[in-house]
Design an enzyme around this catalytic site. Structure first.
Site, mmCIF file in Angstrom:
data_model
loop_
_atom_site.group_PDB
_atom_site.id
_atom_site.type_symbol
_atom_site.label_atom_id
_atom_site.label_comp_id
_atom_site.label_asym_id
_atom_site.label_seq_id
_atom_site.Cartn_x
_atom_site.Cartn_y
_atom_site.Cartn_z
ATOM 1 N N LEU A 1 -19.652 12.870 28.935
ATOM 2 C CA LEU A 1 -20.751 13.988 29.449
ATOM 3 C C LEU A 1 -20.603 14.282 31.011
ATOM 4 C CD1 LEU A 1 -23.405 15.326 28.857
ATOM 5 C CD2 LEU A 1 -24.527 13.162 29.244
ATOM 6 N N SER B 1 -16.862 8.454 40.424
ATOM 7 C CA SER B 1 -15.753 7.544 41.008
ATOM 8 C C SER B 1 -15.342 6.280 40.390
ATOM 9 C CB SER B 1 -16.070 7.251 42.445
ATOM 10 O OG SER B 1 -17.172 6.592 42.590
ATOM 11 N N GLN C 1 -17.298 6.735 33.822
ATOM 12 C CA GLN C 1 -17.793 7.896 33.105
ATOM 13 C C GLN C 1 -18.829 7.581 32.051
ATOM 14 O OE1 GLN C 1 -13.488 8.979 32.407
ATOM 15 N NE2 GLN C 1 -13.901 8.750 30.219
ATOM 16 N N VAL C 2 -19.336 8.765 31.796
ATOM 17 C CA VAL C 2 -20.417 8.351 30.560
ATOM 18 C C VAL C 2 -20.050 9.469 29.195
ATOM 19 C CG1 VAL C 2 -22.720 8.807 29.889
ATOM 20 C CG2 VAL C 2 -22.323 7.982 32.442
ATOM 21 N N LYS D 1 -21.909 3.978 29.572
ATOM 22 C CA LYS D 1 -21.539 4.113 30.882
ATOM 23 C C LYS D 1 -19.965 3.267 30.791
ATOM 24 C CE LYS D 1 -22.190 3.471 35.704
ATOM 25 N NZ LYS D 1 -23.248 3.293 36.868
ATOM 26 N N ASP E 1 -28.953 4.746 46.076
ATOM 27 C CA ASP E 1 -27.910 5.657 45.697
ATOM 28 C C ASP E 1 -28.580 6.738 45.454
ATOM 29 O OD1 ASP E 1 -25.509 6.934 46.093
ATOM 30 O OD2 ASP E 1 -24.637 6.057 44.331
#
Length: 532
Positions: free
Chosen positions: A172, A176, A179-180, A195, A329
């Site tokens: 999805l 860096s 990924q999900v 994740k 973040d």
């Protein structure tokens, strides 16, 4: 793997060597000389205007001095834009930035993460670096599904299709370090987000950080003007924390408890499924929403941009000044916005809780006092508070970096005047960059001595300002929100505001808070009444 690591290391040293040689051999262009002269002129105008903070000068002279500052700042911004848009061969900063961008894209993993950190240092690095490296936010790698499938088996003991009713092999989103993917939980039949750390990152992270540390130490040793070693010392530990998803899961649970209790119905933090979560994989409830910077979708959903901006400002002000547990973040991909299904009001979905900082009570109170002094233009209080952070003569610069506004605005507010800005606002950043270039040595020393907590808050502030700017937020409204939460934190030192502290202290606290809020309200009401 050893050959892979050697090639990454060789490319790193080769790229750094090219950049160093280019800086040493490149001749200074005519436009760079013009920029130097324009910076000197702005510095002189700034010095004249700020030399007397008492407000006793002739008003006509003061107005002329302020006008000179704005004109000089605008002229510098025009020259900077001209130089920034020049071809890379004529702009050594752009040439070097593009070389670093190529290195990050080739080596991926931690290199991309570090490049993204550098892209946030707006008022420390030349704009060519920050603008070029921002491309890395849209350039994250994607791990092949076969590698993802094997990692799931290693972490959970079975392949994805054996654990979930369905598992989407196409990610999805990708970043860096991870990924999900989405899947359907067999037990609840609900959609979940998974994740998954890029398999290659865990193998190369330690070596990459070691190599980058060696490169920075080499540059510090042989190039006197290079004093950015503190950056590696600051970034390296953060990356290792972000690679530990067990740490992120713990952060997520705490943030969910604190934020959803304070902002009932207005904040949502995904729920972590602990039975499916490890140090390299984390499963959580799937939450939909629009990026905080997707203005069109936000408006089509019937939400007001001002309300969204105010809510985001309040969330992070609460974390900074009250709870002390701060998400550091908050870039747009980590902040989703949607209507609350029950009330229809704006609701923020806060994602990616890997990078948090727990602020000490003393630091939190001092930072609250600093924000209060900046907004209320209390120069004496500002000086005293900055000294607690190890900053003396450079307090105007620290105030400018924290608020991303020129120090002149504080003087304007002190005299009860509305804030004057350059025609398009471009000169404001040029003014702050002029401060930074003029006092670079002092700034770098300052950043080496100030509490590390402050550096992460500066990074957080830059991310939030980008979102505010995209939403078209009213800068005065944002500062009013910050000041209100800062006064709360300054008076109560967090949540200690109950009667058990003693009726006298409780009453004194509420009186101080009410008085502070009244001053903030009157100040910003006056500025709004003046119509700018």
């Amino acid at each position: 793997m050893s050959d892979y690591f050697v090639s990454r290391t060789t490319l790193t040293f080769f790229t750094v060597g090219k950049i160093v040689a280019h800086y040493k051999l490149a001749k200074r262009s005519n436009i760079e000389n013009e920029i130097t002269r324009a910076s000197e002129k702005l510095a002189l105008c700034q010095e004249v205007y700020t030399s007397d903070g008492s407000g006793q000068k002739n008003k006509k002279n003061k107005k002329k001095e302020r006008s000179d500052v704005l004109e000089a700042a605008e002229a510098l911004a025009i020259l900077e834009d001209k130089h920034r848009n020049a071809p890379a061969v004529l702009n050594k900063h752009r040439w070097a930035a593009e070389a670093i961008l190529g290195l990050c894209r080739t080596n991926k993993g931690c290199y991309i993460k570090i490049g993204q950190h550098l892209a946030n240092l707006d008022y420390l690095l030349p704009a060519e670096y920050t603008q070029t490296l921002q491309e890395l936010y849209n350039d994250s790698p994607v791990s092949p599904y076969l590698e993802v499938r094997e990692l799931v088996r290693e972490e959970l003991g079975a392949y994805p299709e054996e654990i979930f009713s369905s598992f989407d092999p196409k990610p999805l989103a990708s970043a860096s370090l991870a990924q999900v993917h989405t899947a359907i939980d067999k037990r609840t039949n609900k959609k979940v987000a998974i994740k998954i750390q890029h398999p290659s990152v865990g193998l190369t992270a330690k070596g990459d950080i070691l190599v980058l540390t060696k490169v920075v130490r080499f540059l510090e040793r042989y190039f006197e003007e290079f004093t950015f070693g503190w950056l590696v010392d600051e970034i390296a530990p953060q990356i290792f924390l972000e690679l530990d998803f067990a740490n992120e899961a713990s952060n997520t649970r705490r943030a969910k408890k604190e934020l959803e209790a304070e902002f009932r119905g207005r904040v949502c933090v995904p729920e972590v499924l602990p039975e499916f979560s490890t140090s390299r994989l984390m499963v959580m409830s799937f939450e939909e929403g629009y990026l905080a910077t997707d203005v069109d979708k936000i408006e089509r959903a019937g939400l007001k941009r001002g309300a969204v901006s105010s809510l985001i400002s309040s969330i992070f002000a609460f974390q900074t000044f009250i709870s002390g547990f701060v998400h550091c973040d908050p870039h747009p991909a980590n902040l989703l916005v949607r209507p609350n299904p029950t009330t229809g009001e704006a609701q923020v979905v806060l994602l990616d809780h890997g990078l948090y900082k727990t602020l000490g009570e003393g630091f939190k109170r001092d930072y609250a006092d600093l924000w209060t002094s900046i907004v209320m233009a209390d120069i004496g209080m500002m000086k005293r508070t900055c000294e607690k952070f190890g900053v003396k003569e450079m307090y105007p610069l620290l105030a400018a970096i924290i608020t991303s506004r020129p120090f002149d605005e504080i003087l304007d507010r002190r005299e009860g005047k509305n804030v004057k800005r350059t025609k398009k606002g471009n000169g404001d950043k040029a003014m702050i960059r002029m401060y930074a270039e003029r006092y670079m040595t002092s700034i770098l020393h300052l950043l080496e001595t100030v509490p590390r907590d402050l550096l992460l808050l500066l990074k957080m502030n830059d991310c939030l300002r980008h979102i505010d700017s995209t939403l078209g937020a009213d800068n005065k409204r944002t500062m009013e929100i910050q000041a209100s939460w800062a006064i709360w934190g300054s008076v109560w030192e967090g949540n200690r505001r109950r009667l058990r502290m003693g009726i006298r202290r409780w009453a004194e606290g509420w009186l101080k808070y009410a008085w502070g809020r009244a001053r903030v309200y009157v100040l910003f009401a006056s500025l709004r009444w003046q119509g700018q």
